[in-house]
Design a protein around this motif. Structure first.
Motif, PDB file in Angstrom:
ATOM      1  N   GLY A 136       0.815  -1.209   0.000  1.00  0.00           N
ATOM      2  CA  GLY A 136       0.000   0.000   0.000  1.00  0.00           C
ATOM      3  C   GLY A 136       0.847   1.257   0.000  1.00  0.00           C
TER       4      GLY A 136
ATOM      5  N   PHE B 186       1.110   4.134  -2.908  1.00  0.00           N
ATOM      6  CA  PHE B 186       0.883   5.554  -2.596  1.00  0.00           C
ATOM      7  C   PHE B 186       2.016   6.430  -3.125  1.00  0.00           C
ATOM      8  CE2 PHE B 186       1.779   9.072   0.363  1.00  0.00           C
ATOM      9  CZ  PHE B 186       0.628   9.820   0.203  1.00  0.00           C
TER      10      PHE B 186
ATOM     11  N   TYR C  49      -3.612   4.836  -6.126  1.00  0.00           N
ATOM     12  CA  TYR C  49      -3.911   4.736  -4.692  1.00  0.00           C
ATOM     13  C   TYR C  49      -5.194   5.497  -4.359  1.00  0.00           C
ATOM     14  CZ  TYR C  49      -3.163   5.102   0.375  1.00  0.00           C
ATOM     15  OH  TYR C  49      -3.315   5.039   1.743  1.00  0.00           O
TER      16      TYR C  49
END
Length: 334
Positions: A64, A68, A75
């Motif tokens: 994640g 990002f 994202y």
């Protein structure tokens, strides 16, 4: 190699590591209330993943974070469009983490059964929803020209994506069962092997249906490499099932890992160079080009990754080596 391509590959590796390692965690949690006939056996099952489950989840957090930083538009669109699904995954994982810690705080059987079932749901819900999410990425979701998700939660649910969720759920359950054959002893290990045989049949059927539906619902097979990888995953899974059937569970687990690796590689290979497919207009899909960070940001990230990822891999390998032995009832006496 362009940095955007490199980070697409690294993102694939991170998600592959997450599904491979957290997959057997999910499977163990799903099987917990059914394989453990009493509290002692359930404690043994929990202890097989006790030292590693939280470290395995770091792969998801890292994936994640990498998304990002490397592909911020993906994202933003992913977390807004899949908000409810990701929220449910997060709540399930929080509940599971709390259950691991709180279960042994009281000897009351009702208390422990409650937490055992919370571990089950905290493992089953993410296993199912991650499959739904991956199937949606390749099938396509309503994304407009402004890179915004314009659908609802129910737009994520279709026969194809639900079969994807079921296939992931069953493969992870099988993966966890085979893992338990290597981490427990005697009767418990044999019980886990029989559970692997039962779930393996269902998983094979779900995977075949998923592959067949992939032809009509996605363009994954437009990429020869992706198609070979996906069919290869089915063949390797059948080989894993055969190995478990003849009691070569170590080989079965290796092939189960290979199944997850090939499946993840197939879906990301089918996506490339896209990261999210727009069902409204293919030109509105999010790609490694239109959704990436600046070259400077990618360069800094690459340097940091090259310096830190090997350290993380060595540390996690060391942890698995230290806790490599089987867990037995005798271990609970110390």
């Amino acid at each position: 190699m362009e940095l955007t391509v490199l980070w697409f590959i690294l993102l694939t590796v991170l998600f592959t590591g997450f599904f491979l390692l957290e997959g057997f965690d999910y499977g163990v949690g799903i099987l917990l209330p059914f394989l453990g006939k009493n509290d002692t056996e359930r404690r043994v099952i929990i202890n097989t993943v006790g030292p590693v489950w939280d470290g395995n989840e770091v792969w998801m957090i890292t994936a994640g974070g990498a998304m990002f930083a490397a592909f911020p538009h993906v994202y933003a669109t992913l977390f807004s469009g899949f908000y409810l699904a990701l929220f449910l995954i997060l709540m399930a994982l929080i509940g599971r983490g709390v259950a691991f810690e709180f279960r042994s705080k009281d000897d009351n059987p009702g208390w422990r059964r409650t937490w055992d079932w919370l571990i089950f749901f905290g493992s089953a819900v993410p296993a199912l929803l991650w499959g739904v999410a991956v199937a949606n990425l390749i099938k396509g979701v309503p994304i407009d020209a402004k890179m915004q998700y314009v659908g609802t939660f129910f737009d994520l649910l279709s026969p194809y994506t639900l079969i994807g969720g079921l296939a992931f759920f069953l493969v992870f359950t099988y993966h966890g069962a085979v893992y338990l054959t290597l981490k427990t002893e005697e009767e418990m290990a044999e019980r886990a092997r029989k559970a692997a045989q039962g779930t393996g049949v269902l998983a094979a059927i779900a995977c075949l249906i998923l592959v067949a539906m992939t032809y009509g619902n996605t363009d994954l097979f437009a990429s020869a490499g992706a198609g070979v990888s996906l069919w290869g995953a089915v063949v390797v899974f059948v080989a894993s099932f055969g190995a478990v059937y003849v009691k070569r569970c170590g080989l079965g687990f290796i092939l189960s890992c290979a199944t997850i690796l090939l499946t993840t590689a197939a879906f990301f290979w089918g996506l490339f160079p896209r990261l999210m497919v727009s069902s409204l207009n293919p030109a509105w899909s999010l790609t490694i080009t239109n959704s990436s960070s600046s070259p400077y940001t990618l360069t800094i990230m690459t340097i940091a990754a090259l310096a830190l990822v090997p350290v993380v891999l060595v540390y996690q390998g060391w942890v698995y080596w230290i806790f490599r032995k089987r867990v037995s009832v005798k271990d609970l006496q110390y």
